[in-house]
Scaffold this active site. Structure first.
Site, PDB file in Angstrom:
ATOM      1  N   LEU A  33       0.877  -1.217  -0.162  1.00 46.69           N
ATOM      2  CA  LEU A  33      -0.058   0.060   0.009  1.00 46.69           C
ATOM      3  C   LEU A  33       0.849   1.161   0.129  1.00 46.69           C
ATOM      4  O   LEU A  33       1.784   1.244   0.828  1.00 46.69           O
ATOM      5  CB  LEU A  33      -0.909  -0.024   1.210  1.00 46.69           C
ATOM      6  CG  LEU A  33      -2.018  -1.126   1.653  1.00 46.69           C
ATOM      7  CD1 LEU A  33      -2.454  -1.560   2.784  1.00 46.69           C
ATOM      8  CD2 LEU A  33      -3.111  -0.957   0.534  1.00 46.69           C
ATOM      9  N   HIS A  34       0.623   2.109  -0.804  1.00 43.13           N
ATOM     10  CA  HIS A  34       1.347   3.420  -0.959  1.00 43.13           C
ATOM     11  C   HIS A  34       0.795   4.720  -1.241  1.00 43.13           C
ATOM     12  O   HIS A  34       1.018   5.931  -1.476  1.00 43.13           O
ATOM     13  CB  HIS A  34       2.872   3.290  -1.433  1.00 43.13           C
ATOM     14  CG  HIS A  34       2.601   3.159  -2.941  1.00 43.13           C
ATOM     15  ND1 HIS A  34       2.212   1.683  -3.571  1.00 43.13           N
ATOM     16  CD2 HIS A  34       2.712   4.197  -4.073  1.00 43.13           C
ATOM     17  CE1 HIS A  34       2.381   2.018  -4.728  1.00 43.13           C
ATOM     18  NE2 HIS A  34       2.670   3.367  -5.355  1.00 43.13           N
TER      19      HIS A  34
END
Ligand code: UDP
Length: 384
Positions: free
Chosen positions: A207-208
């Protein structure tokens, strides 16, 4: 010779440029004189250098060394420094890939100097302007004269925006070229042993995106999702530096570290990551590239976003958009664990031949000239 400058800046760019640079070197070195420019947008060893080594990308001819900063600063710095490279190299064309700030900045600098731009991965649209990459996509396409598309929806988006048909080329997907040509090597990765997990016994998480990690609420929802999913299956979570920074900032790092069945680690190299995807029971992500790679590998993917610019991964592939409602995500994970996961097929032209198709177009749409008399770089640009 046809002089081109290829520009990369961030992790997904490195994966995409590798097959293109390689194909030019192997099959077209008497036609193209290619210069590789790294903007320095990603400079972390784990997000940059490891990709050059594992994907055997030649060291960049120039590194603009821009580093991190706000989008405006990054784009402005890249434009200024890249202009000097263009004055030095006087290329016939600039090739940009993907949707990061480096993509837009390089395209804009080139266009301002009257140098034609080719955009690889053109036409993808999430139709969500809150996503920083969406502006980069739309504007880069406006600035480019050759548009290389990975999927049919991208071709249609460009046509809807009024782009002439003869500038759009549906060529397949460079990221899948890279995946196919490194799949065998990834078999030799020892990452599963190192992380002490068995194939099919874990969920892989990355996730980013700002929408998930830039607010305490978003990050709180991620924590709730992880704590629900870890009760069903072990989680491996290579954390992007941006996400790690936000976790600390919002005071959530210790709560995430306390989850018993979640293994956190630094971002892993490309070959290890392919192996982790291939052997995962399910992948949970907000990455663009990983939605595509899981579809090509036939691994179930849950995308923790409200939209995707890569709809073929949904209509034909293994991808499911779940958003970030913890109950919805958990239900989707349970479906997969109980064998009700989605099956998909590999989209049209994701066959490992995109680089070949792109280079043929670049060749047929450019005029050859005599090999360059190299003019020395007259500035203090840091050369890598
Ligand atoms: N990737 C990797 N190691 C990781 C996470 C991702 O090698 O720990 C690779 C992944 O296989 C894909 C690329 O990085 O090829 C995707 O990059 P990212 O998710 O940063 O960018 P996006 O595709 O969202 O623009």
């Amino acid at each position: 010779m046809i002089r081109i400058v290829c520009v990369v800046g961030a992790r997904p760019n490195f994966v995409k440029i590798a097959p293109l640079v390689r194909h030019i070197k192997e099959a077209w070195s008497d036609t193209f004189e290619a210069t590789l420019v790294h903007t320095g947008q990603h400079y972390d060893e784990k997000l940059s250098q490891v990709f050059f080594e594992e994907l055997q990308i030649p060291q960049p001819d120039v590194n603009l060394g821009v580093g991190s900063g706000t989008a405006t600063r990054q784009i402005a710095e890249i434009m200024q420094r890249f202009e000097e490279v263009l004055l030095w190299k006087k290329p016939d064309r600039v090739v940009v890939v993907g949707d990061v700030n480096s993509t837009l900045a390089a395209a804009l600098a080139a266009e301002k100097m009257g140098i034609p731009v080719a955009h690889v991965e053109a036409g993808l649209r999430s139709f969500d302007r809150a996503m920083p990459e969406e502006t980069n996509r739309v504007l880069t396409d406006r600035l480019s004269d050759l548009l290389f598309a990975t999927e049919e929806s991208a071709v249609q988006n460009l046509l809807n925006e009024g782009v002439e048909k003869d500038r759009i080329f549906w060529v397949g997907n460079l990221m899948i070229d890279a995946l196919i040509s490194h799949a065998q090597e990834a078999e030799r990765s020892t990452i599963l042993r190192e992380m002490n997990v068995a194939a099919q016994q874990y969920a892989l998480v990355t996730l980013h995106r700002p929408s998930n990690v830039d607010t305490p609420e978003g990050m709180g929802r991620i924590l709730t999702i992880l704590s629900g999913v870890e009760k069903q299956i072990r989680i491996l979570f290579p954390i992007h530096p941006r996400t790690r920074g936000r976790m600390e900032e919002f005071g959530l790092a210790s709560a995430i570290r306390a989850l018993q069945n979640v293994t956190l680690c630094e971002p892993v190299g490309y070959l290890d990551f392919i192996r982790l995807m291939r052997d995962a029971k399910v992948v949970l992500t907000d990455s663009g590239g990983i939605q595509e790679e899981t579809t090509a590998l036939g691994i179930p993917c849950l995308t923790l976003r409200e939209n995707t610019e890569r709809p073929v991964t949904i209509t034909e592939g293994t991808n499911l958009l779940t958003g970030t409602d913890p109950e919805r995500v958990l239900a989707a994970v349970i479906d997969i664990l109980e064998g009700r996961g989605k099956r998909g097929k590999v989209p049209t032209l994701w066959d490992g031949q995109a680089a070949r198709r792109i280079v043929r177009v670049l060749q047929s749409r450019s005029t050859r000239r005599e090999p360059s008399q190299e003019v020395p770089l007259s500035t203090t640009l840091p050369r890598s």
